[in-house]
Design a protein around this motif. Structure first.
Motif, PDB file in Angstrom:
ATOM      1  N   GLU A   1       0.788  -1.234   0.000  1.00 16.69           N
ATOM      2  CA  GLU A   1       0.000   0.000   0.000  1.00 16.69           C
ATOM      3  C   GLU A   1       0.823   1.289   0.000  1.00 16.69           C
ATOM      4  O   GLU A   1       0.320   2.327  -0.396  1.00 16.69           O
TER       5      GLU A   1
ATOM      6  N   SER B   1       1.169   3.675   1.781  1.00 15.24           N
ATOM      7  CA  SER B   1       0.607   4.600   2.766  1.00 15.24           C
ATOM      8  C   SER B   1      -0.807   4.143   3.091  1.00 15.24           C
ATOM      9  O   SER B   1      -1.578   3.821   2.185  1.00 15.24           O
ATOM     10  N   VAL B   2      -1.132   4.124   4.383  1.00 10.83           N
ATOM     11  CA  VAL B   2      -2.429   3.598   4.813  1.00 10.83           C
ATOM     12  C   VAL B   2      -2.778   4.200   6.172  1.00 10.83           C
ATOM     13  O   VAL B   2      -1.884   4.571   6.930  1.00 10.83           O
ATOM     14  N   THR B   3      -4.055   4.319   6.474  1.00  6.44           N
ATOM     15  CA  THR B   3      -4.447   4.798   7.801  1.00  6.44           C
ATOM     16  C   THR B   3      -4.254   3.674   8.819  1.00  6.44           C
ATOM     17  O   THR B   3      -4.279   2.497   8.461  1.00  6.44           O
TER      18      THR B   3
ATOM     19  N   GLU C   1      -7.271   1.399   8.741  1.00 15.33           N
ATOM     20  CA  GLU C   1      -7.270   0.430   7.645  1.00 15.33           C
ATOM     21  C   GLU C   1      -6.229  -0.673   7.889  1.00 15.33           C
ATOM     22  O   GLU C   1      -6.481  -1.842   7.616  1.00 15.33           O
ATOM     23  N   LEU C   2      -5.089  -0.306   8.415  1.00 11.66           N
ATOM     24  CA  LEU C   2      -4.053  -1.286   8.735  1.00 11.66           C
ATOM     25  C   LEU C   2      -4.574  -2.289   9.762  1.00 11.66           C
ATOM     26  O   LEU C   2      -4.404  -3.500   9.613  1.00 11.66           O
TER      27      LEU C   2
ATOM     28  N   ARG D   1      -7.011  -4.653   8.082  1.00  7.96           N
ATOM     29  CA  ARG D   1      -6.343  -5.643   7.223  1.00  7.96           C
ATOM     30  C   ARG D   1      -5.649  -6.731   8.039  1.00  7.96           C
ATOM     31  O   ARG D   1      -5.582  -7.877   7.627  1.00  7.96           O
TER      32      ARG D   1
ATOM     33  N   ILE E   1      -1.933   8.572   9.487  1.00  7.13           N
ATOM     34  CA  ILE E   1      -1.468   7.944   8.256  1.00  7.13           C
ATOM     35  C   ILE E   1      -0.095   7.320   8.491  1.00  7.13           C
ATOM     36  O   ILE E   1       0.812   7.972   9.010  1.00  7.13           O
TER      37      ILE E   1
ATOM     38  N   THR F   1       3.154   5.649   6.622  1.00  5.10           N
ATOM     39  CA  THR F   1       3.800   5.643   5.312  1.00  5.10           C
ATOM     40  C   THR F   1       5.138   4.919   5.402  1.00  5.10           C
ATOM     41  O   THR F   1       5.903   5.142   6.342  1.00  5.10           O
TER      42      THR F   1
END
Length: 142
Positions: free
Chosen positions: A53, A55-57, A60-61, A64, A98, A100
């Motif tokens: 990804e 970069s992800v919040t 969301e991480l 997942r 976020i 990254t």
């Protein structure tokens, strides 16, 4: 106690036990390979998402990886201290954090290349059996 009640409490009749034992064994098999790249298993699966990804919040991480923020926060702090990723507040929504990947985190991917194949080689499952098992486990997770 009924005969049926007794049989449901046998270890051999529990789905959770072989899942638990397999999970422990698989993670133990990862350890020597992950020690070489200075990652824990949870850090490794986090990096897998980050390699995909970039970069992800945090939300969301967590979704997942099936991890809550109480587990993710200290994990991400340690990974940030290692220089593998950065954490910053979103400009659009200050409540959102976020994550990254850094250049150092990207370079780690080369060192991790080959780990899945090494783990697969430890298994007696062929490719088709592994795919079926994965599909069943994902179904169970849902």
């Amino acid at each position: 106690m009924s005969q049926q009640g007794k049989s449901t409490l046998k270890l051999e009749n529990q789905i959770c036990f072989p899942l638990y034992a397999c999970s422990r064994d698989v993670i133990k098999r990862y350890k020597p390979y992950l020690d070489e790249i200075d990652l824990t298993y949870t850090q490794y699966i986090t990096m897998i998402v980050m390699w995909e990804e970039k970069s992800v919040t945090v939300k969301e991480l967590g979704k997942r990886l099936y991890l809550d923020s109480g587990t993710l926060t200290p994990l991400l702090k340690k990974m940030e201290a290692k220089g593998l990723l950065t954490r910053k507040r979103s400009f659009e929504d200050e409540r959102s954090l976020i994550v990254t990947i850094t250049e150092e985190g990207e370079r780690l991917m080369e060192k991790a290349d080959g780990i899945p194949e090494k783990i697969q080689a430890c298994s007696e499952l062929n490719t088709e059996e592994a795919a079926v098992l994965r599909a069943l486990l994902l179904k169970l997770l849902k």
